[in-house]
Design a protein around this motif. Structure first.
Motif, short mmCIF file in Angstrom:
data_model
loop_
_atom_site.label_atom_id
_atom_site.label_comp_id
_atom_site.label_asym_id
_atom_site.label_seq_id
_atom_site.Cartn_x
_atom_site.Cartn_y
_atom_site.Cartn_z
N SER A 48 4.52 0.72 35.08
CA SER A 48 3.17 0.06 34.56
C SER A 48 3.17 -0.43 33.35
O SER A 48 2.76 -1.43 32.80
N GLN A 89 5.62 -3.47 32.58
CA GLN A 89 5.17 -4.62 33.47
C GLN A 89 3.85 -5.14 32.32
O GLN A 89 3.69 -6.35 32.17
N SER A 90 2.96 -4.09 31.93
CA SER A 90 2.02 -4.58 31.15
C SER A 90 2.48 -5.07 29.62
O SER A 90 2.03 -6.18 29.47
N THR A 138 3.71 -8.70 30.14
CA THR A 138 2.68 -9.73 30.07
C THR A 138 2.01 -9.93 28.68
O THR A 138 1.95 -11.02 28.30
N GLU A 139 1.90 -8.73 27.96
CA GLU A 139 1.46 -8.77 26.45
C GLU A 139 2.19 -9.53 25.39
O GLU A 139 1.82 -10.26 24.57
#
Length: 130
Positions: free
Chosen positions: A35, A38-39, A42-43
């Protein structure tokens, strides 16, 4: 890292997709790492930074040789058959080496993977299909 359009590769575990008994807390921690990757993808993506992870299966190391030997009832005899003997159900009939797992990490960090981000690459010689 922004200037170089860098890449982050986190090392996860195949326990994500192939659960083992008594590994609940470990699996939870590895899902948290997935997680996070993946976060961060995106950031950090808008800054040109890619973030991926690799989930290796069991690797052909001394520790795994001993474990497979005991688990298969082969004791130390497993060494005679090498990685193929303990991996009869895997598609390519062997465990990957630590170097092959490193190759997957290097690929994800390299330019040929410049369009890959937020991905978890499973490296397991076909132990299971994702």
């Amino acid at each position: 890292m922004r200037e170089s359009r860098g890449s982050i590769v986190m090392v996860n575990s195949s326990v994500l997709r192939y659960p083992k008994r008594a590994c609940g807390a470990y699996k939870i921690a590895k899902f948290a790492l997935l997680s996070l990757a993946q976060s961060l993808a995106t950031e950090l993506g808008p800054q040109g930074i890619r973030v991926n992870s690799v989930a290796p299966g069991p690797m052909w190391t001394d520790k795994v040789k001993d474990f497979i030997g005991v688990a298969c009832g082969l004791a130390r005899d497993v060494a005679a058959g090498g990685p193929r003997r303990g991996a009869a159900d895997m598609d390519v009939r062997r465990l990957q080496s630590p170097e092959e797992t490193t190759d997957a990490v290097l690929f994800l960090a390299s330019d040929p993977a410049r369009a890959v981000t937020g991905h978890c690459l499973v490296v397991n010689c076909g132990e299971y299909h994702h």
